[in-house]
Design a protein around this motif. Structure first.
Motif, PDB file in Angstrom:
ATOM      1  N   ALA A   1      -4.492  13.112  -9.386  1.00 14.60           N
ATOM      2  CA  ALA A   1      -4.804  11.707  -9.679  1.00 14.60           C
ATOM      3  C   ALA A   1      -5.554  11.119  -8.491  1.00 14.60           C
ATOM      4  CB  ALA A   1      -3.540  10.915  -9.962  1.00 14.60           C
ATOM      5  N   GLU A   2      -6.760  10.638  -8.724  1.00 15.85           N
ATOM      6  CA  GLU A   2      -7.550   9.986  -7.683  1.00 15.85           C
ATOM      7  C   GLU A   2      -7.256   8.485  -7.691  1.00 15.85           C
ATOM      8  OE1 GLU A   2     -11.676  10.786  -7.974  1.00 15.85           O
ATOM      9  OE2 GLU A   2     -11.455  12.976  -7.929  1.00 15.85           O
ATOM     10  N   PHE A   3      -6.989   7.943  -6.496  1.00 17.07           N
ATOM     11  CA  PHE A   3      -6.679   6.523  -6.378  1.00 17.07           C
ATOM     12  C   PHE A   3      -7.971   5.703  -6.398  1.00 17.07           C
ATOM     13  CE2 PHE A   3      -2.978   8.597  -4.608  1.00 17.07           C
ATOM     14  CZ  PHE A   3      -1.935   7.869  -5.156  1.00 17.07           C
ATOM     15  N   ASP A   4      -7.873   4.554  -7.039  1.00 17.23           N
ATOM     16  CA  ASP A   4      -9.025   3.656  -7.144  1.00 17.23           C
ATOM     17  C   ASP A   4      -9.134   2.836  -5.857  1.00 17.23           C
ATOM     18  OD1 ASP A   4     -11.123   2.147  -7.967  1.00 17.23           O
ATOM     19  OD2 ASP A   4     -10.042   1.037  -9.516  1.00 17.23           O
TER      20      ASP A   4
ATOM     21  N   ALA B   1      -3.234   0.942 -13.033  1.00 17.42           N
ATOM     22  CA  ALA B   1      -4.493   0.466 -12.437  1.00 17.42           C
ATOM     23  C   ALA B   1      -4.795   1.161 -11.120  1.00 17.42           C
ATOM     24  CB  ALA B   1      -4.414  -1.043 -12.221  1.00 17.42           C
ATOM     25  N   ARG B   2      -3.791   1.842 -10.541  1.00 18.63           N
ATOM     26  CA  ARG B   2      -4.026   2.467  -9.240  1.00 18.63           C
ATOM     27  C   ARG B   2      -4.930   3.695  -9.325  1.00 18.63           C
ATOM     28  NH1 ARG B   2       1.480   4.340 -10.092  1.00 18.63           N
ATOM     29  NH2 ARG B   2       2.243   2.515  -8.992  1.00 18.63           N
ATOM     30  N   TYR B   3      -5.062   4.283 -10.511  1.00 18.49           N
ATOM     31  CA  TYR B   3      -5.848   5.512 -10.641  1.00 18.49           C
ATOM     32  C   TYR B   3      -7.251   5.207 -11.154  1.00 18.49           C
ATOM     33  CZ  TYR B   3      -1.101   7.446 -10.701  1.00 18.49           C
ATOM     34  OH  TYR B   3       0.187   7.746 -10.406  1.00 18.49           O
TER      35      TYR B   3
ATOM     36  N   VAL C   1      -8.140  -2.173  -2.315  1.00 16.93           N
ATOM     37  CA  VAL C   1      -8.720  -3.400  -1.760  1.00 16.93           C
ATOM     38  C   VAL C   1      -7.957  -4.624  -2.267  1.00 16.93           C
ATOM     39  CG1 VAL C   1     -10.767  -4.877  -1.760  1.00 16.93           C
ATOM     40  CG2 VAL C   1     -11.003  -2.422  -1.391  1.00 16.93           C
ATOM     41  N   THR C   2      -7.579  -4.611  -3.541  1.00 18.47           N
ATOM     42  CA  THR C   2      -6.811  -5.724  -4.098  1.00 18.47           C
ATOM     43  C   THR C   2      -5.478  -5.885  -3.381  1.00 18.47           C
ATOM     44  OG1 THR C   2      -7.836  -5.369  -6.258  1.00 18.47           O
ATOM     45  CG2 THR C   2      -5.816  -6.658  -6.208  1.00 18.47           C
ATOM     46  N   LEU C   3      -4.842  -4.792  -3.033  1.00 15.76           N
ATOM     47  CA  LEU C   3      -3.588  -4.867  -2.284  1.00 15.76           C
ATOM     48  C   LEU C   3      -3.820  -5.432  -0.886  1.00 15.76           C
ATOM     49  CD1 LEU C   3      -1.980  -1.424  -3.261  1.00 15.76           C
ATOM     50  CD2 LEU C   3      -1.543  -3.672  -4.265  1.00 15.76           C
TER      51      LEU C   3
ATOM     52  N   VAL D   1       0.838  -1.201   0.000  1.00 18.21           N
ATOM     53  CA  VAL D   1       0.000   0.000   0.000  1.00 18.21           C
ATOM     54  C   VAL D   1       0.871   1.249   0.000  1.00 18.21           C
ATOM     55  CG1 VAL D   1      -1.739   1.288   1.296  1.00 18.21           C
ATOM     56  CG2 VAL D   1      -1.907  -1.201   1.131  1.00 18.21           C
ATOM     57  N   ARG D   2       1.916   1.247   0.819  1.00 18.72           N
ATOM     58  CA  ARG D   2       2.826   2.411   0.880  1.00 18.72           C
ATOM     59  C   ARG D   2       3.458   2.679  -0.472  1.00 18.72           C
ATOM     60  NH1 ARG D   2       8.024   3.204   0.908  1.00 18.72           N
ATOM     61  NH2 ARG D   2       8.390   0.953   0.834  1.00 18.72           N
TER      62      ARG D   2
END
Length: 708
Positions: free
Chosen positions: A490-493, A428-430, A498-500, A390-391
């Protein structure tokens, strides 16, 4: 039931053959797979870093390398090459091993390179979209993540180059060169590590360590788990593998058969129910059938035996009533009614089987779950990898924006439109990437519609959580553009986060310093405070720098709780977030859980059997017999006009037929008995054809036909 008893004996068995418990072996397998994913994620992020700057148009070579060095300090060396001639166009930092660059580069590649000093570099090669024929090469150090290890098991992690079999990085307890059995085990793991994940276990040996916590005479066995390093974006493996080496305690050879008692109880219940049904229903019905057959056959001197079964007693009284009436005597209309209904023994037999199922669930389905210490330590290690993932994801998102804004120069938002679109598509993070003006209004947007409210954003850049009252958490990174009038956001998804989190087992939450849930793997309400108790205590200890994993509760309600604060370099560390996981002990792969699950399955089968047996007896025996008893009551009360129709071809159907013969005898006389029930003659008599009687003129007359 005997088959179910055999199933219970075989399944409700705990056996320890004197080897390492399966749950310890599997926990090590999960750990190396988690560490391998972390190493692969670092390689993937390296490709993403270069992809961000490789698509920027009209950027000078020196400017690209300078900005890449400033925004991504992890790169030790960088170079721009002419792909055809391998000539250096520009370079910064330590020399890049040009000879390791593939001959043809049409897509990003990642190659681990071991330097002469013995350390390893991850070499990332990316073609430049704005300069065909040029490739961007960058190298960074790589190694094993800072994963918590289990000192009690003398755990050590190794990073292996699968092509050469060389160990290029280690953490934890080192492997001694003179430990021949362990070296042999490592050689087997090294050979297999390049293909798929697996595990090898060595022979047990006495624990020779000295000190606190060492059990004298206890045997331990070396366990080596391995997993290849691969990425989601690149095909194949990277030529690396992660190995975990532990010395796990070996259990004493033993075997326990708790299913014997349960199976014996089932056999007793089955025999008891069988005997009860036979004594209270089957035998009285058979005796009644023999008696009514004799009476229906014309033997009026045959007495009908009485029974305590209500339905049998009522039918017997009706037949005896007919026998007395046909004998010329006055019979009583009402007689003995019996003591119990035939439904009672069937119900008692079914209830006894249901009681066995409940007793089995209570005694075997509620056993205490003993969680081994290695499994608890593995939960802490896996959660540490999750927190680090996550970090990295959030920090790298901010670094991507800084790289784009650093190379943007004086370009307008429209000139950066393609860069913004590619940034949103490749990561994929955004969920969305966009450029806003000073008032927060959209200038350029890519991806899904922004969730952030249109408002001014101040500061030099960073990562923020918009508010703590919305239904969906809005986490975004932002960086100002050089023109001072616009800002890249940039907004994080949330789904990506959750996948992480799902890399750790159980319910995993990402919480802030005020104990509010930001994201969770299961259903959650954003910004809801986590409940008081062990979860809050675990988060508090993690924020204080004391992360640990503990077991709480008792019986089947025990849970393993682990927490890890998101620390280290990067902007996300200032948010003081914590990852906390709670996993029910009943979900772990433990021997006690296998016994509990088998007991619950056996109890469920017992319930199904009880219902099926009750339904079969009710439909096949009880209801037809009660219907015959109801018809017999009418016959005994003097109703000789209601025909008794037999509806079955079994013993109860025979009883109903005999009741009908008795009714006919009351109407037409005793001569109906015997002769009506069976035709005269023998079965061996020849069949004779009756001649046709011709019609006469009188039979053909209309008057005769009308009479007919």
């Amino acid at each position: 039931m005997f088959l179910l008893a055999g199933f219970v004996v075989l399944q409700l068995r705990t056996t320890d053959p004197g080897t390492v418990p399966d749950e310890v072996v599997e926990s090590q397998q999960h750990l190396v797979e988690s560490v391998a994913r972390s190493v692969g994620a670092s390689a993937t992020q390296g490709v993403s870093d270069l992809s961000t700057v490789a698509v920027l148009p009209e950027a000078k070579p020196e400017q690209v390398l300078t900005q890449l060095q400033q925004s991504h300090p992890k790169w030790r060396g960088m170079a721009l090459l002419d792909a055809a001639t391998r000539k250096l166009v520009a370079a910064q930092g330590e020399p890049v091993p040009v000879e390791a660059v593939p001959d043809a580069v049409s897509e990003p590649t990642v190659t681990p390179v071991v330097r002469a000093a013995g350390d390893v570099r991850m070499l990332v090669v990316h073609p430049l979209a704005n300069r065909p024929g040029w490739v961007l090469v960058a190298s960074s150090s790589t190694g094993i993540p800072n994963t918590p290890l289990n000192g009690d098991l003398r755990q050590g992690l190794l990073l292996l180059a699968t092509r050469t079999g060389e160990v290029i990085d280690t953490r934890g307890t080192s492997v001694k060169a003179d430990d021949k059995p362990l070296q042999t085990l490592l050689d087997r793991a090294k050979t297999a590590a390049g293909g798929a994940s697996g595990i090898v276990v060595g022979d047990p040996a006495p624990d020779t360590r000295q000190g606190q916590g060492v059990v004298a005479g206890r045997e331990v066995a070396p366990v080596v788990a391995y997993a290849p390093v691969s990425t989601d974006t690149l095909s194949g493996t990277l030529g690396l593998a992660v190995l975990s080496v532990v010395h796990a305690p070996v259990g004493e050879p033993s075997s326990s058969w708790p299913g014997l008692t349960v199976a014996a109880a089932l056999v007793f219940v089955g025999l008891l129910g069988f005997g009860l049904v036979r004594w209270a229903m089957v035998w009285p019905v058979r005796g009644l059938r023999a008696d009514v057959l004799a009476v229906a056959g014309g033997n009026l001197k045959r007495k009908v035996r009485r029974s305590h079964a209500s339905e049998v007693a009522r039918i017997a009284h009706a037949v005896d009533h007919c026998r007395t009436e046909l004998g010329g005597k006055k019979a009583k209309r009402r007689g003995p009614r019996g003591t119990w209904s035939v439904r009672i023994p069937v119900t008692l037999a079914a209830l006894s089987l249901l009681g066995w199922s409940g007793w089995t669930t209570w005694t075997q389905g509620r056993v205490d779950v003993d969680v081994p210490q290695p499994v608890i330590a593995n939960s802490r290690s896996q959660l540490g990898n999750t927190a680090d993932a996550v970090r990295r994801s959030v920090n790298d998102g901010f670094v991507d924006l800084r790289a784009v804004t650093g190379l943007a120069g004086g370009k307008t938002p429209d000139a950066l439109r393609s860069t913004v679109q590619q940034l949103a598509e490749r990561h994929a993070r955004y969920r969305s990437v966009y450029i806003v003006d000073k008032t927060g209004g959209l200038a350029v947007s890519a991806g899904r519609s922004p969730l952030r409210k249109a408002a001014e954003i101040s500061g030099d850049g960073g990562v923020r959580l918009e508010d703590t009252t919305g239904r969906v958490p809005v986490l975004f990174a932002h960086a100002p553009l050089p023109d001072g009038q616009h800002r890249l956001v940039a907004e994080f998804d949330v789904d990506h986060i959750v996948t992480l989190l799902q890399r750790s087992p159980g319910q995993v939450r990402l919480v802030d310093a005020e104990m509010r849930t930001i994201v969770a793997t299961d259903g959650f309400v954003a910004f809801q405070h986590i409940p008081d108790g062990h979860l809050r205590d675990s988060v508090t200890e993690a924020l204080a720098g004391k992360p640990k994993a503990t077991v709480h509760g008792a019986g089947t309600g025990r849970t393993v709780v682990a927490s890890r604060a998101i620390e280290g370099h990067g902007v996300v560390s200032a948010l003081r977030w914590t990852v906390v996981a709670e996993q029910p002990a009943s979900e772990l792969d433990l021997a006690s859980n296998e016994v509990r699950r088998a007991a619950l399955v056996a109890a469920l089968i017992g319930v199904i059997l009880a219902l099926m047996l009750f339904a079969w007896h009710e439909l096949v025996l009880v209801r037809p017999l009660r219907a015959a008893a109801k018809a017999a009551d009418k016959l005994a009360e003097g109703d000789s006009r209601s025909v008794i129709f037999p509806t079955r071809q079994d013993q109860i159907g025979t009883i109903a037929s005999c009741l009908e013969f008795c009714r006919q005898a009351l109407v037409d006389g005793a001569g109906r008995l015997g002769a009506v029930r069976r035709p005269s003659g023998a079965a061996t008599d020849a069949t004779e054809l009756i001649p046709v009687v011709p019609d006469t003129d009188e039979d053909r007359s209309p008057r005769r036909k009308a009479q007919v």
